[in-house]
Design a protein around this motif. Sequence first.
Motif, mmCIF file in Angstrom:
data_model
loop_
_atom_site.group_PDB
_atom_site.id
_atom_site.type_symbol
_atom_site.label_atom_id
_atom_site.label_comp_id
_atom_site.label_asym_id
_atom_site.label_seq_id
_atom_site.Cartn_x
_atom_site.Cartn_y
_atom_site.Cartn_z
ATOM 1 N N ARG A 1 -0.330 -4.574 -7.814
ATOM 2 C CA ARG A 1 -1.034 -3.644 -6.925
ATOM 3 C C ARG A 1 -0.393 -3.621 -5.541
ATOM 4 O O ARG A 1 -0.151 -2.560 -4.962
ATOM 5 C CB ARG A 1 -2.506 -4.041 -6.818
ATOM 6 C CG ARG A 1 -3.337 -3.086 -5.965
ATOM 7 C CD ARG A 1 -4.756 -3.634 -5.761
ATOM 8 N NE ARG A 1 -4.744 -4.867 -5.006
ATOM 9 C CZ ARG A 1 -4.614 -4.922 -3.671
ATOM 10 N NH1 ARG A 1 -4.484 -3.798 -2.962
ATOM 11 N NH2 ARG A 1 -4.618 -6.094 -3.044
ATOM 12 N N ARG A 2 -0.101 -4.812 -5.008
ATOM 13 C CA ARG A 2 0.489 -4.887 -3.686
ATOM 14 C C ARG A 2 1.901 -4.313 -3.668
ATOM 15 O O ARG A 2 2.313 -3.677 -2.693
ATOM 16 C CB ARG A 2 0.497 -6.344 -3.217
ATOM 17 C CG ARG A 2 -0.910 -6.875 -2.906
ATOM 18 C CD ARG A 2 -0.932 -8.377 -2.752
ATOM 19 N NE ARG A 2 -0.017 -8.822 -1.696
ATOM 20 C CZ ARG A 2 0.249 -10.111 -1.451
ATOM 21 N NH1 ARG A 2 -0.335 -11.057 -2.184
ATOM 22 N NH2 ARG A 2 1.085 -10.442 -0.494
ATOM 23 N N ARG B 1 4.604 2.675 -1.692
ATOM 24 C CA ARG B 1 4.038 3.904 -1.153
ATOM 25 C C ARG B 1 4.132 3.930 0.376
ATOM 26 O O ARG B 1 4.426 4.959 0.971
ATOM 27 C CB ARG B 1 2.580 4.040 -1.594
ATOM 28 C CG ARG B 1 2.406 4.375 -3.071
ATOM 29 C CD ARG B 1 0.951 4.416 -3.443
ATOM 30 N NE ARG B 1 0.772 4.790 -4.854
ATOM 31 C CZ ARG B 1 -0.385 4.740 -5.494
ATOM 32 N NH1 ARG B 1 -1.485 4.329 -4.847
ATOM 33 N NH2 ARG B 1 -0.473 5.095 -6.762
ATOM 34 N N ARG B 2 3.887 2.780 0.997
ATOM 35 C CA ARG B 2 3.958 2.716 2.459
ATOM 36 C C ARG B 2 5.374 2.998 2.954
ATOM 37 O O ARG B 2 5.580 3.785 3.892
ATOM 38 C CB ARG B 2 3.506 1.336 2.943
ATOM 39 C CG ARG B 2 3.504 1.197 4.466
ATOM 40 C CD ARG B 2 3.250 -0.236 4.889
ATOM 41 N NE ARG B 2 4.291 -1.135 4.409
ATOM 42 C CZ ARG B 2 5.488 -1.251 4.988
ATOM 43 N NH1 ARG B 2 5.790 -0.509 6.055
ATOM 44 N NH2 ARG B 2 6.378 -2.089 4.503
ATOM 45 N N VAL C 1 3.009 -1.830 -5.555
ATOM 46 C CA VAL C 1 2.870 -0.374 -5.552
ATOM 47 C C VAL C 1 2.468 0.136 -4.169
ATOM 48 O O VAL C 1 3.008 1.138 -3.677
ATOM 49 C CB VAL C 1 1.836 0.066 -6.613
ATOM 50 C CG1 VAL C 1 1.522 1.558 -6.475
ATOM 51 C CG2 VAL C 1 2.341 -0.244 -8.014
ATOM 52 N N GLU C 2 1.540 -0.561 -3.526
ATOM 53 C CA GLU C 2 1.095 -0.143 -2.200
ATOM 54 C C GLU C 2 2.234 -0.214 -1.183
ATOM 55 O O GLU C 2 2.377 0.668 -0.329
ATOM 56 C CB GLU C 2 -0.071 -1.019 -1.747
ATOM 57 C CG GLU C 2 -1.375 -0.746 -2.487
ATOM 58 C CD GLU C 2 -2.501 -1.639 -2.013
ATOM 59 O OE1 GLU C 2 -2.219 -2.594 -1.223
ATOM 60 O OE2 GLU C 2 -3.658 -1.406 -2.411
ATOM 61 N N GLU C 3 3.029 -1.276 -1.267
ATOM 62 C CA GLU C 3 4.155 -1.418 -0.343
ATOM 63 C C GLU C 3 5.193 -0.318 -0.567
ATOM 64 O O GLU C 3 5.759 0.216 0.385
ATOM 65 C CB GLU C 3 4.802 -2.795 -0.524
ATOM 66 C CG GLU C 3 4.052 -3.929 0.135
ATOM 67 C CD GLU C 3 4.120 -3.818 1.654
ATOM 68 O OE1 GLU C 3 5.225 -3.779 2.210
ATOM 69 O OE2 GLU C 3 3.049 -3.736 2.283
#
Length: 265
Positions: A88-89, A95-96, A91-93
């Motif tokens: 999850r982290r 995207r950021r 993927v979030e990174e």
Amino acid sequence: MSPLEPISHALAGLIAPVHHGLDALGADPASGSTWLLCIAAVVVMVRVALLPLVVHSVRLAHASAAARPQLQELARRYRNRTDPESVRRHVEERRRISAEHGMSRLGCLPMLLQLPIWFALYRLVSDVAAGTPVGAMGVELVASLGAATLLGVPLAERGYFGAGPTHLAVVAGMAATAAALSYVSQRFFVAPNTVTEALPAAAAATHQWMPVLTAGGLLLAGGVVPVALLAYWICNSAWTLGQSAAVWRWWPTPGSPAAARTGRS
């Protein structure tokens, strides 16, 4: 109705007025040179209309190059971490970082939007050369194209072998010209402007062989498509060569061999 039919009709709506305009200026409506000008005109109009997509693709390539070091470092950090929280982290990174550099998740969309236009134009030229009216290109224009010749070779004719050595020389020469233009574009301008260091080995090898594969495909197809379509391929390949050279010279992708050579890395 085929999904490409509306696009083919729209393209026919571009060719027909160009032909009528040349006719009004005194050009022979059934002359091969008149039809070659029509084909060149529609290539120019279509490629100019697609320039915003080209600009978007160049900007996306630059954004991807700017984000590449951060994405590679991120991949290294999460390489062996497969638990749900780490995924999850990760993927979030990603995207950021993508948002920070203006990368679009629809990066391939510009190319995908162009494909229906190329296929529709192929179908239009093929249908009209075969004597089938399409949209604004009615029976009279179809008959005019059917009567048009280039050095005695009908623009609606297909294949390398027809009415003697002149036919072979014209068709083979046109196919070779289209293939050569494509090879030069891919080999000397597109390939050096592409960063392949992060690609899998198979993808990098395919990219390396792409100029030869593309040129070879044009030579093979030259034996089965109408001469009018070969004229379109030459015009389109000439535009692509000029466009690719301009991007290579003034807007090379950061980190690519082109950027290093032009001093814009």
